[in-house]
Structures are given as structure tokens and as C-alpha cells.
Design a protein around this motif. Structure first.
Motif, mmCIF file in Angstrom:
data_model
loop_
_atom_site.group_PDB
_atom_site.id
_atom_site.type_symbol
_atom_site.label_atom_id
_atom_site.label_comp_id
_atom_site.label_asym_id
_atom_site.label_seq_id
_atom_site.Cartn_x
_atom_site.Cartn_y
_atom_site.Cartn_z
ATOM 1 N N ASP A 181 -4.322 -1.159 -11.035
ATOM 2 C CA ASP A 181 -4.574 -0.118 -12.033
ATOM 3 C C ASP A 181 -3.281 0.381 -12.667
ATOM 4 O O ASP A 181 -3.270 0.780 -13.838
ATOM 5 C CB ASP A 181 -5.318 1.064 -11.398
ATOM 6 C CG ASP A 181 -6.720 0.690 -10.962
ATOM 7 O OD1 ASP A 181 -7.345 -0.150 -11.633
ATOM 8 O OD2 ASP A 181 -7.204 1.238 -9.952
ATOM 9 N N ASP A 238 -10.605 6.229 -1.697
ATOM 10 C CA ASP A 238 -11.239 5.139 -2.442
ATOM 11 C C ASP A 238 -11.287 5.412 -3.944
ATOM 12 O O ASP A 238 -11.568 4.490 -4.728
ATOM 13 C CB ASP A 238 -12.649 4.890 -1.920
ATOM 14 C CG ASP A 238 -12.652 4.281 -0.528
ATOM 15 O OD1 ASP A 238 -11.567 3.849 -0.079
ATOM 16 O OD2 ASP A 238 -13.717 4.249 0.121
ATOM 17 N N ARG A 294 0.826 -1.210 0.000
ATOM 18 C CA ARG A 294 0.000 0.000 0.000
ATOM 19 C C ARG A 294 0.860 1.260 0.000
ATOM 20 O O ARG A 294 0.572 2.230 -0.710
ATOM 21 C CB ARG A 294 -0.928 0.003 1.218
ATOM 22 C CG ARG A 294 -2.035 -1.037 1.158
ATOM 23 C CD ARG A 294 -3.087 -0.794 2.224
ATOM 24 N NE ARG A 294 -2.556 -0.957 3.571
ATOM 25 C CZ ARG A 294 -2.519 -2.111 4.209
ATOM 26 N NH1 ARG A 294 -2.962 -3.218 3.616
ATOM 27 N NH2 ARG A 294 -2.049 -2.182 5.446
ATOM 28 N N THR A 318 -5.261 1.747 -7.900
ATOM 29 C CA THR A 318 -4.638 0.686 -7.105
ATOM 30 C C THR A 318 -3.381 0.189 -7.806
ATOM 31 O O THR A 318 -3.060 0.611 -8.928
ATOM 32 C CB THR A 318 -5.614 -0.478 -6.910
ATOM 33 O OG1 THR A 318 -5.891 -1.058 -8.210
ATOM 34 C CG2 THR A 318 -6.919 0.004 -6.282
ATOM 35 N N THR A 361 2.571 1.783 -3.442
ATOM 36 C CA THR A 361 1.623 2.267 -4.446
ATOM 37 C C THR A 361 1.310 3.733 -4.222
ATOM 38 O O THR A 361 1.307 4.530 -5.175
ATOM 39 C CB THR A 361 0.324 1.438 -4.398
ATOM 40 O OG1 THR A 361 0.626 0.077 -4.697
ATOM 41 C CG2 THR A 361 -0.688 1.954 -5.409
#
Length: 428
Positions: free
Chosen positions: A395, A388, A300, A392, A303
Motif C-alpha cells: 500500500d 488488519d 513487517r 501494508t 513497515t
């Protein structure tokens, strides 16, 4: 983190209680007696280490960092450096205005020395390093049998102070290394400094410029544009600061120490020889193992870092490419510097146990460019309105699919409305 402040083995709960630990592999002396000898030798240093409490002695860390930086060029910032930085940031902000909907984020512009950087970023480093130090410093105590804990008594508190010194020493050396290399307060992608403050380090930028064959003024404006772009994100994306720092904290909080390594370490340490302790701590024996939870937190973080750095790379490129002849070469230099990781990133890895590198930087830049070309800057920057909405890791692999989804979810100028529609219950 390899400097672990312990030079004795965990007593064997199945032993006879007579010298179960064998520090330095020598004889059958009581391990706590030997620990006392080591603590006695460090007593003078401890008395001079300041009044800092907790898992890290931050007074000592600051003292060491400042001492190491004191002899370097740029320990004090001349007045002309402040003027040059202020002018560069002002010019960069004007160039950024047409290429992003996010307004100016910095209300204060500073020309920092490396010492200034240490002083102003130390509160954030405390937030990042405390979970690591607290977890590692407490791991060996958790493994001690209850009887051994009672026998240790006040020694545990003294060892805790010694551990705080060990971490403080490591942090101080790391901050000195980072402070001598970073170009801006946002250079490693985290909001380390005070809110709404754009800070550049002119002496470090001057050193960085030497190998680029570009005018110093051009490099300064380019670096200023990157700092200004970072500050726009940090100031106007309310959730971003907490998400970045929280991911680092989550990773650090999941550290697990292999207690068996402590026993092996004990055979290599002579408590009467502090140098042997330092060598053992640097051996990597106590390097914590990465857990699945940490891997998820790391994914996380990487990214999000890539998305931040990719956005900054794109908007700065759009702002300066037609104005600075060497902009494209500078962009490539900074991309490689961030993606490959230099000594600064390696130093950070020793502090919190992870490498702070946006490995997907180029993929993130390409995704932001695609979204900009197909949907415009309003949609691109509107995605920062809520976590949100953000792309991601998947993506980044399939940017066309992400762009197509943006087209299919409704009004392209209202990302929040798209999110609300996504959350609405579906009719059966």
C-alpha cells in the motif's frame, strides 16, 4: 552483534581428543586448560560485575553506561529544564488536539538526563537483548559433542557468566552512546520507557539545536509535539506496543550463528591476552546470517515503523506549521535524521542485529496525507483500531489504491465495521 565471548575452538569430533582446539594457534595444550587461564585473568572483573544472572549482565551494563555519561553536560537536570519541558508538552498537546482524534496519551511529563534515560529504558532493552544474547551464547554449546560438554563441567557456567559480562559491556557502551544522542524517550520509534510518560532530554535537545539556527524554545516545542504524538499512539493503540517490540524479538530470536566461524576465530585468539579476544570479537567474523524468517520480520517492522513515524510527521506538521516559523525545516531535519540513521541507529544495530530505520517514512507520510484529504482524520485515525486495517508495504507503493479501497468498503467513519464485513463469509 560482534562481541562474542569465546576464545577457543570447538573440539573436532573426528579428532583424537588430544588438544583438538587450538586457541591462538599456539601448541597442542588442552583447550580447556587455556580457557581456564583466561577465566582466571578475568576473575577479578567477574567478582566486581554484580549479581546479575542470565545471558546479559545488566548490572554491569548500567554501571558502564552511567560511568561513561557521568562527565557529560546534562548529567543532572536543573529545575528550570523540567518547567520548560512541562510547558512545551502542554502547549504541544493543545495544538495536537484539533488534528487527531486520539486523545492525550501521556499522564506524566519528565525532563530526563541521559542517566535517567538509561535507568528507565533498561527494562525494555532487557526484553529486546535477551533473545539475541541467549541465542548467540548458546550456539557454541549446542555444537559441542556430548563428551566435551561433560569434560567442560563447571567451566560452562563460568563461561556463561563471562558471556553475560561481554554482552553487558557491549550493552553498556551502546546505551551510553544512545543516551547521549536521543532527544526523547520515543526518539527511535519504540516505546522504550514507562507507559503514559512523555520524557524529553533537554541537554541533548540543546546540543541538537546548536546547528539549526532556530530559537531554542521553538525547537523544544517541536520536539515536544513529536513526543506527545508518539505517546498518543502508544497509549491508545493497544496492539501497537506489542507488535513493535514483538517484531524486534522475533527478528532476534531467529539468529543463527555459523559455528565454523568459531573455529576460525580460535586461530586468531590468545587466551592469555584479553586484548586479542576483544579485537577478534570486533572483527565481524561471527556476524549472524539473516534468515528468510528474519527478513519477513524485518519487513513487517520497517513497515510499521514507517507508518508510526509517517503518522507522527503528518499530525505534528498539521499542528505546528502555522505556529512555528521554522516547522517545515525542522520536519525535514528530523525526517533525514530518522531515515538516514545516525550513530544512535548504528548502535542499536549492534545490540539486536538490525537497523531501526523507517526507510519508507516519506511514503508513509504521503499515504496518511492522502487518506486525510480524501476521508478525513476520523477514518485515518480509525485505521489504528486494528492491525488488519493498517496499510501494508504494498500500500505504501500504491497509496491511491489503498485510498480507493477505503471508499469502496462502506461507511467511511467505521473502520471496524469495514473489517467485520471483510471477514464475513461470502454467499455462493
Amino acid at each position: 552483534m560482534s562481541e562474542f565471548p569465546f576464545g577457543f575452538s570447538v573440539p573436532d569430533p573426528d579428532g583424537d581428543g588430544k588438544g583438538g582446539g587450538k586457541p591462538g594457534g599456539g601448541g597442542q595444550e588442552n583447550p580447556f586448560d587455556q580457557l581456564g587461564q583466561m577465566l582466571s585473568q578475568l576473575g577479578q572483573m567477574m567478582s566486581q560485575a554484580g549479581s546479575s544472572t542470565g545471558p546479559v549482565n545488566y548490572d554491569l551494563a548500567k554501571q558502564i553506561a552511567v560511568q561513561k555519561l557521568a562527565g557529560q553536560i546534562g548529567f543532572t537536570a536543573p529545575a528550570e529544564a523540567t518547567t520548560a519541558v512541562t510547558d512545551a508538552v502542554h502547549l504541544a498537546e493543545m495544538w495536537l488536539d484539533p488534528v487527531t482524534t486520539l486523545p492525550v496519551g501521556a499522564t506524566t511529563t519528565k525532563a530526563w538526563t541521559a542517566r535517567d534515560w538509561v535507568e528507565h529504558t533498561l527494562p525494555t532493552w532487557q526484553r529486546l537483548c535477551d533473545p539475541v544474547a541467549r541465542r548467540m551464547a548458546g550456539a557454541w554449546v549446542e555444537a559441542l559433542p556430548a563428551e566435551a560438554k561433560q569434560q567442560a563441567g563447571p567451566l560452562l557456567a563460568m563461561v556463561g557468566q563471562m558471556g553475560g559480562m561481554a554482552f553487558g559491556s557491549q550493552l553498556g557502551n551502546a546505551l551510553a552512546q544512545l543516551g547521549s544522542e536521543v532527544l526523547t524517550v520515543s526518539d527511535i520509534g519504540l516505546p522504550l520507557g514507562p507507559n503514559a510518560t512523555a520524557a524529553l532530554l533537554p541537554a541533548n535537545i540543546e546540543e541538537f539545536t546548536k546547528g539549526l539556527e532556530r530559537p531554542a524554545s521553538e525547537v523544544l516545542v517541536f520536539i515536544a509535539a513529536r513526543e506527545a504524538a508518539h505517546q498518543r499512539l502508544f497509549a491508545h493503540v493497544p496492539w501497537l506496543r506489542q507488535r513493535l517490540l514483538g517484531a524486534v524479538e522475533e527478528f532476534a530470536g531467529g539468529i543463527k550463528v555459523d559455528i565454523s566461524a568459531l573455529e576460525q576465530l580460535a586461530t586468531q585468539v590468545d587466551p592469555a591476552n584479553p586484548e586479542s579476544i576483544e579485537q577478534a570479537m570486533r572483527s565481524g567474523m561471527l556476524e549472524p546470517k539473516t534468515t528468510p524468517e528474519q527478513q519477513a520480520a524485518l519487513a513487517r517492522l520497517e513497515t510499521l515503523l514507517a507508518l508510526v513515524e509517517g503518522w507522527v510527521d503528518l499530525v505534528v506538521g498539521e499542528a505546528v506549521t502555522d505556529r512555528l516559523p521554522g516547522a517545515e525545516a525542522l520536519r525535514e531535519t528530523l525526517r533525514r535524521r530518522r531515515a538516514s540513521g545516525g550513530p544512535a541507529e548504528q548502535t542499536f544495530a549492534t545490540l539486536v542485529g538490525l537497523e531501526l530505520r523507517p526507510r519508507r517514512l516519506r511514503a508513509a507520510t504521503n499515504l496518511w496525507r492522502l487518506v486525510t484529504d480524501k476521508h478525513g482524520i476520523d477514518v485515518r485515525d480509525g485505521l489504528w483500531a486494528h492491525p488488519d486495517l493498517m496499510p501494508t508495504a504494498e500500500d505504501l507503493d500504491e497509496p491511491l489504491d489503498f485510498s480507493d479501497r477505503l471508499s469502496a468498503t462502506g461507511p467511511a467513519d467505521d473502520p471496524i465495521a469495514q473489517l467485520e464485513r471483510t471477514d464475513e463469509p461470502k454467499d455462493d
